[in-house]
Scaffold this active site. Structure first.
Site, PDB file in Angstrom:
ATOM      1  CB  ALA A  63      -0.538   0.078   1.563  1.00 53.85           C
ATOM      2  N   GLY A 108      -0.648  -5.676   0.494  1.00 51.40           N
ATOM      3  CA  GLY A 108      -2.198  -5.453   0.342  1.00 51.40           C
ATOM      4  C   GLY A 108      -2.190  -6.126  -0.778  1.00 51.40           C
ATOM      5  CD  GLU A 111      -3.577  -7.919   3.252  1.00 56.05           C
ATOM      6  OE1 GLU A 111      -5.047  -8.165   4.306  1.00 56.05           O
ATOM      7  OE2 GLU A 111      -3.452  -6.297   2.801  1.00 56.05           O
ATOM      8  CD  GLU A 131       0.514  -5.754   5.710  1.00 56.22           C
ATOM      9  OE1 GLU A 131      -0.131  -6.056   4.302  1.00 56.22           O
ATOM     10  OE2 GLU A 131       1.416  -7.035   6.062  1.00 56.22           O
TER      11      GLU A 131
END
Length: 256
Positions: A63, A108, A111, A131
């Site tokens: 991200a 992300g 994900e 993260e």
């Protein structure tokens, strides 16, 4: 769409994330575009599947950290809600999705790949959910999808350590379906899609529903849903064509 390129083929699409200067990092605008792209493809009756890949040396490298540094709790909740909502729609879409992981697939990005049905990767791809090294946790469904895919222990190790792994390790763990040379990644993804698209369209949709919904139910409820889907397919001409073609020793003509 500023960050996405959609190339529609005969009955599938190639969707390329094009933010290479930021390693295709996810921001709110890009996530929103992904959701809009899925909706657009679903509205096209000729499209039954899509391949998702990235431009440059990353699939999605995470991200947008610079933007996230400005967030408070409210903004963090909103960003997580957006990512979860869009990735959930992708996951439950009747379209078959293949993530063609051409490089870094972190945070992300992993994900996003986990929300796809199938994942192919190049040998040099790096995977991970880092993260915790930023004082955060996965926020777009990674803490839920990864344990369901590879088991709690292995998922916990990856999430708690935040370490990157190679495509080979991802394959060993069951995150990656197949490792493919970079120059063949899209062609092999298209080959898989082409094979899937020769099968019964309604059967593929039903199979995806059985898998996705069954993962979230008890075994008994999942089997009951499978039974309903299985029986329902006998009510259409597609199954009659498939069964008839087998008995007549010919290829089925499923049409659209």
């Amino acid at each position: 769409m500023p960050f996405l390129e959609i190339q529609k083929k005969t009955d599938y699409a190639l969707v390329t994330i094009k933010r290479p200067e930021a390693l295709n990092a996810l921001n709110a605008e890009l996530i929103t575009e992904i959701g809009e792209a899925v909706k657009t493809l679903e509205s096209d009756p000729s499209i039954r599947a899509f391949i998702l890949t990235g431009e440059g040396k990353a699939f999605v490298a995470g991200a947008d950290i610079a933007k996230m540094k400005e967030y408070g709790e409210k903004e963090g909740n909103q960003f997580s809600d957006l990512g979860q909502s869009v990735f959930r729609k992708l996951e439950l879409s009747p379209l078959v999705s293949v993530a063609a992981i051409n490089g870094f697939s972190l945070g992300g990005g992993l994900e996003l790949a986990l929300a796809c049905d199938i994942r192919y990767a190049v040998p040099g791809a790096k995977l991970g959910l880092p993260e915790v090294s930023l004082g955060l946790i996965p926020g777009f469904g990674g803490s839920q999808r990864l344990p369901r895919l590879i088991g709690v222990g292995r998922a916990s190790e990856l999430i708690f350590s935040g370490d990157m792994i190679t495509a080979d390790e991802g394959y060993r763990l069951g995150i990656i379906n197949k490792i493919i040379a970079p120059e063949d990644l899209i062609a092999e993804s298209e080959k898989l899609i082409s094979t899937i698209l020769t099968r019964g369209p309604l059967a593929i949709k039903a199979a995806k529903s059985a898998i996705r919904q069954g993962l979230e139910a008890t075994l008994d409820k999942g089997m009951d849903w499978e039974k309903q889907l299985f029986g329902g397919l006998f009510a259409n001409t597609e199954s009659k064509e498939g069964l008839g073609a087998f008995l007549e020793k010919r290829k089925p003509n499923f049409g659209g």
